[in-house]
Scaffold this motif. Structure first.
Motif, PDB file in Angstrom:
ATOM      1  N   LEU A 224      21.816 -15.562  50.966  1.00 56.42           N
ATOM      2  CA  LEU A 224      20.716 -15.335  50.040  1.00 56.42           C
ATOM      3  C   LEU A 224      20.936 -13.991  49.368  1.00 56.42           C
ATOM      4  CD1 LEU A 224      17.706 -16.444  52.269  1.00 56.42           C
ATOM      5  CD2 LEU A 224      18.896 -17.776  50.517  1.00 56.42           C
ATOM      6  N   THR A 225      20.952 -13.995  48.044  1.00 52.39           N
ATOM      7  CA  THR A 225      21.089 -12.776  47.266  1.00 52.39           C
ATOM      8  C   THR A 225      19.783 -12.578  46.522  1.00 52.39           C
ATOM      9  OG1 THR A 225      23.454 -13.231  46.976  1.00 52.39           O
ATOM     10  CG2 THR A 225      22.452 -11.617  45.483  1.00 52.39           C
ATOM     11  N   TYR A 226      19.263 -11.356  46.554  1.00 50.22           N
ATOM     12  CA  TYR A 226      18.004 -11.047  45.891  1.00 50.22           C
ATOM     13  C   TYR A 226      18.258 -10.158  44.682  1.00 50.22           C
ATOM     14  CZ  TYR A 226      15.837 -12.862  50.111  1.00 50.22           C
ATOM     15  OH  TYR A 226      15.456 -13.673  51.147  1.00 50.22           O
ATOM     16  N   SER A 227      17.647 -10.513  43.550  1.00 48.58           N
ATOM     17  CA  SER A 227      17.724  -9.665  42.358  1.00 48.58           C
ATOM     18  C   SER A 227      16.807  -8.457  42.569  1.00 48.58           C
ATOM     19  CB  SER A 227      17.287 -10.453  41.117  1.00 48.58           C
ATOM     20  OG  SER A 227      15.884 -10.689  41.158  1.00 48.58           O
ATOM     21  N   ALA A 228      16.893  -7.472  41.666  1.00 48.87           N
ATOM     22  CA  ALA A 228      16.037  -6.284  41.756  1.00 48.87           C
ATOM     23  C   ALA A 228      14.564  -6.668  41.670  1.00 48.87           C
ATOM     24  CB  ALA A 228      16.396  -5.300  40.648  1.00 48.87           C
ATOM     25  N   GLU A 229      14.288  -7.811  41.012  1.00 49.90           N
ATOM     26  CA  GLU A 229      12.905  -8.287  40.887  1.00 49.90           C
ATOM     27  C   GLU A 229      12.463  -9.121  42.088  1.00 49.90           C
ATOM     28  OE1 GLU A 229      15.293  -8.879  38.406  1.00 49.90           O
ATOM     29  OE2 GLU A 229      14.726  -7.020  37.394  1.00 49.90           O
ATOM     30  N   GLY A 230      13.347  -9.320  43.053  1.00 48.60           N
ATOM     31  CA  GLY A 230      13.011 -10.082  44.246  1.00 48.60           C
ATOM     32  C   GLY A 230      13.284 -11.568  44.145  1.00 48.60           C
ATOM     33  N   GLU A 231      13.896 -11.997  43.035  1.00 48.99           N
ATOM     34  CA  GLU A 231      14.227 -13.409  42.870  1.00 48.99           C
ATOM     35  C   GLU A 231      15.425 -13.768  43.755  1.00 48.99           C
ATOM     36  OE1 GLU A 231      15.470 -16.577  39.349  1.00 48.99           O
ATOM     37  OE2 GLU A 231      15.514 -14.441  38.939  1.00 48.99           O
ATOM     38  N   VAL A 232      15.348 -14.924  44.416  1.00 46.55           N
ATOM     39  CA  VAL A 232      16.455 -15.398  45.244  1.00 46.55           C
ATOM     40  C   VAL A 232      17.480 -16.062  44.340  1.00 46.55           C
ATOM     41  CG1 VAL A 232      17.155 -16.943  47.093  1.00 46.55           C
ATOM     42  CG2 VAL A 232      14.977 -15.747  47.246  1.00 46.55           C
ATOM     43  N   LEU A 233      18.726 -15.641  44.460  1.00 45.74           N
ATOM     44  CA  LEU A 233      19.825 -16.200  43.675  1.00 45.74           C
ATOM     45  C   LEU A 233      20.703 -17.033  44.603  1.00 45.74           C
ATOM     46  CD1 LEU A 233      20.757 -12.956  41.715  1.00 45.74           C
ATOM     47  CD2 LEU A 233      19.172 -14.768  41.028  1.00 45.74           C
ATOM     48  N   LYS A 234      21.188 -18.145  44.102  1.00 48.46           N
ATOM     49  CA  LYS A 234      22.057 -19.026  44.888  1.00 48.46           C
ATOM     50  C   LYS A 234      23.216 -19.473  44.013  1.00 48.46           C
ATOM     51  CE  LYS A 234      18.091 -20.882  47.342  1.00 48.46           C
ATOM     52  NZ  LYS A 234      18.095 -21.305  48.706  1.00 48.46           N
ATOM     53  N   ASN A 235      24.353 -19.714  44.640  1.00 46.24           N
ATOM     54  CA  ASN A 235      25.514 -20.246  43.932  1.00 46.24           C
ATOM     55  C   ASN A 235      25.731 -21.688  44.343  1.00 46.24           C
ATOM     56  OD1 ASN A 235      26.407 -17.826  42.560  1.00 46.24           O
ATOM     57  ND2 ASN A 235      26.916 -17.038  44.586  1.00 46.24           N
ATOM     58  N   PHE A 236      25.886 -22.556  43.354  1.00 46.00           N
ATOM     59  CA  PHE A 236      26.162 -23.970  43.586  1.00 46.00           C
ATOM     60  C   PHE A 236      27.549 -24.282  43.038  1.00 46.00           C
ATOM     61  CE2 PHE A 236      21.565 -23.601  43.184  1.00 46.00           C
ATOM     62  CZ  PHE A 236      21.125 -24.312  44.277  1.00 46.00           C
ATOM     63  N   HIS A 237      28.313 -25.078  43.761  1.00 48.26           N
ATOM     64  CA  HIS A 237      29.662 -25.424  43.330  1.00 48.26           C
ATOM     65  C   HIS A 237      29.617 -26.628  42.389  1.00 48.26           C
ATOM     66  CE1 HIS A 237      33.944 -25.980  43.374  1.00 48.26           C
ATOM     67  NE2 HIS A 237      34.083 -24.934  44.169  1.00 48.26           N
ATOM     68  N   VAL A 238      30.347 -26.521  41.294  1.00 45.68           N
ATOM     69  CA  VAL A 238      30.355 -27.589  40.298  1.00 45.68           C
ATOM     70  C   VAL A 238      30.904 -28.902  40.879  1.00 45.68           C
ATOM     71  CG1 VAL A 238      32.626 -27.024  39.298  1.00 45.68           C
ATOM     72  CG2 VAL A 238      30.853 -28.079  37.877  1.00 45.68           C
ATOM     73  N   ARG A 239      31.832 -28.820  41.834  1.00 43.60           N
ATOM     74  CA  ARG A 239      32.368 -30.045  42.445  1.00 43.60           C
ATOM     75  C   ARG A 239      31.283 -30.815  43.189  1.00 43.60           C
ATOM     76  NH1 ARG A 239      37.080 -27.470  45.293  1.00 43.60           N
ATOM     77  NH2 ARG A 239      37.979 -26.445  43.513  1.00 43.60           N
ATOM     78  N   ASP A 240      30.366 -30.096  43.814  1.00 48.60           N
ATOM     79  CA  ASP A 240      29.263 -30.775  44.490  1.00 48.60           C
ATOM     80  C   ASP A 240      28.394 -31.513  43.480  1.00 48.60           C
ATOM     81  OD1 ASP A 240      30.010 -29.982  47.041  1.00 48.60           O
ATOM     82  OD2 ASP A 240      28.718 -28.218  47.021  1.00 48.60           O
ATOM     83  N   GLY A 241      28.127 -30.881  42.358  1.00 47.74           N
ATOM     84  CA  GLY A 241      27.339 -31.541  41.314  1.00 47.74           C
ATOM     85  C   GLY A 241      28.019 -32.798  40.813  1.00 47.74           C
ATOM     86  N   PHE A 242      29.317 -32.736  40.611  1.00 46.78           N
ATOM     87  CA  PHE A 242      30.049 -33.913  40.160  1.00 46.78           C
ATOM     88  C   PHE A 242      30.063 -34.989  41.238  1.00 46.78           C
ATOM     89  CE2 PHE A 242      34.069 -36.196  39.076  1.00 46.78           C
ATOM     90  CZ  PHE A 242      33.606 -36.767  37.898  1.00 46.78           C
ATOM     91  N   GLY A 243      30.203 -34.581  42.494  1.00 51.00           N
ATOM     92  CA  GLY A 243      30.148 -35.548  43.596  1.00 51.00           C
ATOM     93  C   GLY A 243      28.808 -36.255  43.647  1.00 51.00           C
ATOM     94  N   ILE A 244      27.730 -35.508  43.421  1.00 54.18           N
ATOM     95  CA  ILE A 244      26.396 -36.107  43.388  1.00 54.18           C
ATOM     96  C   ILE A 244      26.308 -37.124  42.255  1.00 54.18           C
ATOM     97  CG2 ILE A 244      23.975 -35.597  42.833  1.00 54.18           C
ATOM     98  CD1 ILE A 244      24.395 -32.972  44.537  1.00 54.18           C
TER      99      ILE A 244
END
Length: 185
Positions: A37-57
């Motif tokens: 979990l990565t938090y921005s300075a504003e406290g927003e949670v940032l996440k990374n999604f892999h494009v291969r997973d999206g294509f698999g879906i």
């Protein structure tokens, strides 16, 4: 099966289970993301999604499978990714995944054997132990890897969902059909 993947059942049993599936449910943190979990300075949670997973879906959806999320966490970043991929249902904020899974089955008129699930940590065990085909990313906890039907060669957030989809669609005879347009292009 990719190098490093561990199938905790026979190939024949994998094929039998894959043939019964109608849905795939996915945990998010540690499966669709790398679990950090990565938090921005504003406290927003940032996440990374892999494009291969999206294509698999997308491939799973083209093959006629429903795909949804069953996650303990939620948030706007996940909501956006779920909309981009036309995921439904989006069951987030689920502290009791077993109860959420039972409700999902009831609402959709499904048997547990008709659902595949991917999870990476202890809270996923009740669903992994009940579903028809349970998968764990390579970096899942030891207990989850032990109870999964398939331990993927890929860690969460790096294409594990894509690998899971391939392992479901190949024995169903759909992989070659889905690949053909890209080869004939």
């Amino acid at each position: 099966m990719g190098p490093g993947a561990v199938l905790n059942l026979s190939n024949a049993e994998l094929a039998r289970r894959a043939s019964r599936l109608r849905w795939i449910l996915l945990d998010v943190d540690g499966v669709m993301t790398d679990g950090r979990l990565t938090y921005s300075a504003e406290g927003e949670v940032l996440k990374n999604f892999h494009v291969r997973d999206g294509f698999g879906i997308r491939l799973a959806q083209r093959a006629g499978l429903g795909v949804g999320i069953l996650s303990g966490r939620g948030g706007p970043v996940l909501d956006r990714r779920a909309r981009e991929l036309d995921l439904d249902p989006i069951l987030t904020g689920q502290s009791d995944k077993a109860q959420a899974f039972e409700s999902f089955l009831s609402e959709h008129g499904l048997e547990a054997e008709q659902v595949a699930y991917a999870g990476d940590d202890w809270m996923d065990l009740p669903v992994l132990n009940r579903c028809g085909f349970g998968c764990a990313p390579a970096d899942a906890t030891a207990e989850v890897r032990e109870h999964a039907h398939l331990v993927l060669a890929t860690p969460g957030g790096y294409g594990a969902v894509r690998e899971m989809v391939e392992r479901i669609l190949r024995p169903r005879g759909r992989w070659s059909d889905l690949l053909r347009p890209y080869l004939d292009g």
